[in-house]
Design a protein around this motif. Structure first.
Motif, PDB file in Angstrom:
ATOM      1  N   ILE A  69     -30.535 -11.067 -15.931  1.00  0.00           N
ATOM      2  CA  ILE A  69     -29.296 -10.598 -15.318  1.00  0.00           C
ATOM      3  C   ILE A  69     -28.509  -9.834 -16.383  1.00  0.00           C
ATOM      4  O   ILE A  69     -28.227 -10.374 -17.458  1.00  0.00           O
ATOM      5  N   TYR A  70     -28.179  -8.578 -16.092  1.00  0.00           N
ATOM      6  CA  TYR A  70     -27.382  -7.759 -17.004  1.00  0.00           C
ATOM      7  C   TYR A  70     -26.070  -7.427 -16.309  1.00  0.00           C
ATOM      8  O   TYR A  70     -26.061  -6.980 -15.150  1.00  0.00           O
ATOM      9  N   TYR A  71     -24.960  -7.632 -17.013  1.00  0.00           N
ATOM     10  CA  TYR A  71     -23.637  -7.325 -16.467  1.00  0.00           C
ATOM     11  C   TYR A  71     -22.854  -6.493 -17.464  1.00  0.00           C
ATOM     12  O   TYR A  71     -22.680  -6.893 -18.626  1.00  0.00           O
ATOM     13  N   ALA A  72     -22.382  -5.327 -17.016  1.00  0.00           N
ATOM     14  CA  ALA A  72     -21.456  -4.511 -17.796  1.00  0.00           C
ATOM     15  C   ALA A  72     -20.205  -4.321 -16.954  1.00  0.00           C
ATOM     16  O   ALA A  72     -20.265  -3.737 -15.859  1.00  0.00           O
ATOM     17  N   GLY A  73     -19.083  -4.814 -17.432  1.00  0.00           N
ATOM     18  CA  GLY A  73     -17.849  -4.728 -16.667  1.00  0.00           C
ATOM     19  C   GLY A  73     -16.743  -5.490 -17.366  1.00  0.00           C
ATOM     20  O   GLY A  73     -16.908  -5.983 -18.486  1.00  0.00           O
ATOM     21  N   HIS A  74     -15.616  -5.600 -16.706  1.00  0.00           N
ATOM     22  CA  HIS A  74     -14.494  -6.327 -17.273  1.00  0.00           C
ATOM     23  C   HIS A  74     -14.787  -7.829 -17.329  1.00  0.00           C
ATOM     24  O   HIS A  74     -15.495  -8.382 -16.466  1.00  0.00           O
ATOM     25  N   GLY A  75     -14.234  -8.467 -18.354  1.00  0.00           N
ATOM     26  CA  GLY A  75     -14.277  -9.913 -18.470  1.00  0.00           C
ATOM     27  C   GLY A  75     -12.927 -10.421 -18.915  1.00  0.00           C
ATOM     28  O   GLY A  75     -12.142  -9.691 -19.539  1.00  0.00           O
ATOM     29  N   LYS A  76     -12.646 -11.668 -18.604  1.00  0.00           N
ATOM     30  CA  LYS A  76     -11.337 -12.250 -18.941  1.00  0.00           C
ATOM     31  C   LYS A  76     -11.506 -13.700 -19.327  1.00  0.00           C
ATOM     32  O   LYS A  76     -12.323 -14.421 -18.727  1.00  0.00           O
ATOM     33  N   MET A  77     -10.748 -14.145 -20.309  1.00  0.00           N
ATOM     34  CA  MET A  77     -10.760 -15.550 -20.684  1.00  0.00           C
ATOM     35  C   MET A  77      -9.479 -16.209 -20.206  1.00  0.00           C
ATOM     36  O   MET A  77      -8.379 -15.690 -20.417  1.00  0.00           O
ATOM     37  N   LEU A  78      -9.609 -17.355 -19.532  1.00  0.00           N
ATOM     38  CA  LEU A  78      -8.469 -18.112 -19.037  1.00  0.00           C
ATOM     39  C   LEU A  78      -8.778 -19.587 -19.166  1.00  0.00           C
ATOM     40  O   LEU A  78      -9.843 -20.046 -18.727  1.00  0.00           O
ATOM     41  N   ASN A  79      -7.879 -20.331 -19.805  1.00  0.00           N
ATOM     42  CA  ASN A  79      -8.089 -21.769 -20.029  1.00  0.00           C
ATOM     43  C   ASN A  79      -9.426 -22.031 -20.722  1.00  0.00           C
ATOM     44  O   ASN A  79     -10.172 -22.940 -20.366  1.00  0.00           O
ATOM     45  N   GLU A  80      -9.726 -21.179 -21.715  1.00  0.00           N
ATOM     46  CA  GLU A  80     -10.916 -21.296 -22.550  1.00  0.00           C
ATOM     47  C   GLU A  80     -12.214 -21.093 -21.773  1.00  0.00           C
ATOM     48  O   GLU A  80     -13.284 -21.453 -22.252  1.00  0.00           O
ATOM     49  N   LYS A  81     -12.135 -20.516 -20.588  1.00  0.00           N
ATOM     50  CA  LYS A  81     -13.320 -20.168 -19.820  1.00  0.00           C
ATOM     51  C   LYS A  81     -13.378 -18.651 -19.655  1.00  0.00           C
ATOM     52  O   LYS A  81     -12.356 -17.996 -19.470  1.00  0.00           O
ATOM     53  N   GLY A  82     -14.578 -18.102 -19.717  1.00  0.00           N
ATOM     54  CA  GLY A  82     -14.751 -16.674 -19.552  1.00  0.00           C
ATOM     55  C   GLY A  82     -15.200 -16.336 -18.145  1.00  0.00           C
ATOM     56  O   GLY A  82     -16.031 -17.031 -17.565  1.00  0.00           O
ATOM     57  N   TYR A  83     -14.661 -15.266 -17.591  1.00  0.00           N
ATOM     58  CA  TYR A  83     -14.969 -14.861 -16.221  1.00  0.00           C
ATOM     59  C   TYR A  83     -15.422 -13.410 -16.193  1.00  0.00           C
ATOM     60  O   TYR A  83     -14.964 -12.594 -16.998  1.00  0.00           O
ATOM     61  N   TRP A  84     -16.283 -13.081 -15.228  1.00  0.00           N
ATOM     62  CA  TRP A  84     -16.569 -11.691 -14.914  1.00  0.00           C
ATOM     63  C   TRP A  84     -15.576 -11.217 -13.869  1.00  0.00           C
ATOM     64  O   TRP A  84     -15.237 -11.952 -12.936  1.00  0.00           O
ATOM     65  N   GLN A  85     -15.132  -9.966 -14.017  1.00  0.00           N
ATOM     66  CA  GLN A  85     -14.184  -9.369 -13.074  1.00  0.00           C
ATOM     67  C   GLN A  85     -14.854  -8.154 -12.411  1.00  0.00           C
ATOM     68  O   GLN A  85     -14.868  -7.066 -12.978  1.00  0.00           O
ATOM     69  N   PRO A  86     -15.395  -8.312 -11.217  1.00  0.00           N
ATOM     70  CA  PRO A  86     -15.991  -7.184 -10.496  1.00  0.00           C
ATOM     71  C   PRO A  86     -14.928  -6.167 -10.080  1.00  0.00           C
ATOM     72  O   PRO A  86     -13.727  -6.365 -10.298  1.00  0.00           O
ATOM     73  N   VAL A  87     -15.359  -5.093  -9.421  1.00  0.00           N
ATOM     74  CA  VAL A  87     -14.435  -3.989  -9.139  1.00  0.00           C
ATOM     75  C   VAL A  87     -13.324  -4.372  -8.172  1.00  0.00           C
ATOM     76  O   VAL A  87     -12.283  -3.698  -8.127  1.00  0.00           O
ATOM     77  N   ASP A  88     -13.499  -5.441  -7.395  1.00  0.00           N
ATOM     78  CA  ASP A  88     -12.441  -5.861  -6.465  1.00  0.00           C
ATOM     79  C   ASP A  88     -11.587  -6.987  -7.031  1.00  0.00           C
ATOM     80  O   ASP A  88     -10.790  -7.590  -6.308  1.00  0.00           O
ATOM     81  N   ALA A  89     -11.712  -7.261  -8.334  1.00  0.00           N
ATOM     82  CA  ALA A  89     -10.889  -8.296  -8.959  1.00  0.00           C
ATOM     83  C   ALA A  89      -9.438  -7.841  -9.053  1.00  0.00           C
ATOM     84  O   ALA A  89      -9.144  -6.661  -9.203  1.00  0.00           O
ATOM     85  N   ASP A  90      -8.527  -8.829  -8.961  1.00  0.00           N
ATOM     86  CA  ASP A  90      -7.127  -8.514  -9.198  1.00  0.00           C
ATOM     87  C   ASP A  90      -6.624  -9.342 -10.374  1.00  0.00           C
ATOM     88  O   ASP A  90      -7.399  -9.959 -11.092  1.00  0.00           O
ATOM     89  N   PHE A  91      -5.314  -9.373 -10.565  1.00  0.00           N
ATOM     90  CA  PHE A  91      -4.754 -10.053 -11.726  1.00  0.00           C
ATOM     91  C   PHE A  91      -4.533 -11.545 -11.481  1.00  0.00           C
ATOM     92  O   PHE A  91      -4.144 -12.278 -12.392  1.00  0.00           O
ATOM     93  N   GLU A  92      -4.761 -12.020 -10.270  1.00  0.00           N
ATOM     94  CA  GLU A  92      -4.477 -13.412  -9.904  1.00  0.00           C
ATOM     95  C   GLU A  92      -5.753 -14.229  -9.710  1.00  0.00           C
ATOM     96  O   GLU A  92      -5.774 -15.183  -8.941  1.00  0.00           O
ATOM     97  N   MET A  93      -6.850 -13.813 -10.346  1.00  0.00           N
ATOM     98  CA  MET A  93      -8.147 -14.498 -10.298  1.00  0.00           C
ATOM     99  C   MET A  93      -8.879 -14.311  -8.966  1.00  0.00           C
ATOM    100  O   MET A  93      -9.939 -14.893  -8.783  1.00  0.00           O
ATOM    101  N   THR A  94      -8.332 -13.526  -8.068  1.00  0.00           N
ATOM    102  CA  THR A  94      -9.049 -13.262  -6.821  1.00  0.00           C
ATOM    103  C   THR A  94     -10.309 -12.466  -7.118  1.00  0.00           C
ATOM    104  O   THR A  94     -10.267 -11.451  -7.815  1.00  0.00           O
ATOM    105  N   ASN A  95     -11.441 -12.961  -6.601  1.00  0.00           N
ATOM    106  CA  ASN A  95     -12.753 -12.315  -6.725  1.00  0.00           C
ATOM    107  C   ASN A  95     -13.320 -12.339  -8.141  1.00  0.00           C
ATOM    108  O   ASN A  95     -14.266 -11.602  -8.434  1.00  0.00           O
ATOM    109  N   TRP A  96     -12.776 -13.154  -9.023  1.00  0.00           N
ATOM    110  CA  TRP A  96     -13.400 -13.343 -10.322  1.00  0.00           C
ATOM    111  C   TRP A  96     -14.650 -14.203 -10.161  1.00  0.00           C
ATOM    112  O   TRP A  96     -14.710 -15.084  -9.297  1.00  0.00           O
ATOM    113  N   ILE A  97     -15.650 -13.957 -10.991  1.00  0.00           N
ATOM    114  CA  ILE A  97     -16.883 -14.760 -10.973  1.00  0.00           C
ATOM    115  C   ILE A  97     -16.812 -15.745 -12.133  1.00  0.00           C
ATOM    116  O   ILE A  97     -16.763 -15.354 -13.297  1.00  0.00           O
TER     117      ILE A  97
END
Length: 211
Positions: A69-97
């Motif tokens: 699995i290869y992923y190139a895109g935005h990522g975010k760390m929150l509460n010491e966990k890392g998330y992938w942010q697809p193109v429909d992600a917003d700033f409130e964790m909606t649609n984060w993986i």
């Protein structure tokens, strides 16, 4: 050998990532042409499209197969966990993986080997979350391996030094495309990728350390 290759550039609410789709296209082509992978390509895919593709690929896999699995895109760390942010992600964790969703893909399908190549900010944190220990870890590892190579640690990374590919994917393409021989195991490529990324980042005036 199956691969799901994801490139996220055209975001609905977050900053555009100019090289991510190009990165994914180049990786997919190399895996297919040089290494014989059956590749599922996703460009500017929503969270649900990514999860659906991972589930569909998992449905084909047996315990004799291998998954990348290869992923190139935005990522975010929150509460010491890392998330992938697809193109429909917003700033409130909606649609984060989340790491929990990826852990389902990593652990709960029968593939003999799974490798995630994560080219995003905070990808090191995601790797730790996805590979967290579970009660059956000891029995699982006797038969199956789950590995993550992340483009960096817990920090943001720079998008590109040459305008075409990210530092991590440029190094990955160079190592996998080495004309003298094909890569046959993960450990043999990691050190070369890390050295190339470290060197390119230093020349760009930053630090970046794949994990």
């Amino acid at each position: 050998y199956y691969a799901v290759v994801i490139g996220e550039s055209q975001y609905q609410k977050l900053e555009t990532l100019p090289t991510a789709v190009n990165d994914a296209r180049a990786v997919a082509q190399l895996l297919q042409d040089r290494y014989g992978f059956e590749v599922t390509r996703l460009e500017n895919a929503t969270s649900q499209q990514i999860l659906d593709a991972l589930q569909a690929t998992s449905g084909k896999i047996t315990d004799a197969d291998n998954l990348l699995i290869y992923y190139a895109g935005h990522g975010k760390m929150l509460n010491e966990k890392g998330y992938w942010q697809p193109v429909d992600a917003d700033f409130e964790m909606t649609n984060w993986i989340s790491p929990a969703l990826l852990k389902d893909v990593l652990v709960d399908h029968p593939a003999r080997r799974t490798l995630i190549l994560a080219d995003s900010c905070h990808s090191g944190a995601l790797a730790r979350g996805a590979l967290a220990a579970d009660p059956d870890a000891e029995s699982r590892k006797q038969k199956r391996s789950r590995l993550v190579i992340s483009s960096g640690g817990d920090a943001p990374i720079i998008d590109s030094a040459d305008g075409r590919h990210s530092l991590f994917t440029r190094a990955l393409l160079d190592v996998l495309g080495e004309p003298k021989s094909k890569v046959t195991d993960v450990e043999s490529i990691f050190q070369s990728i890390r050295e190339r990324v470290n060197d390119s980042a230093r020349r760009a005036g930053v630090e970046q350390n794949p994990q």
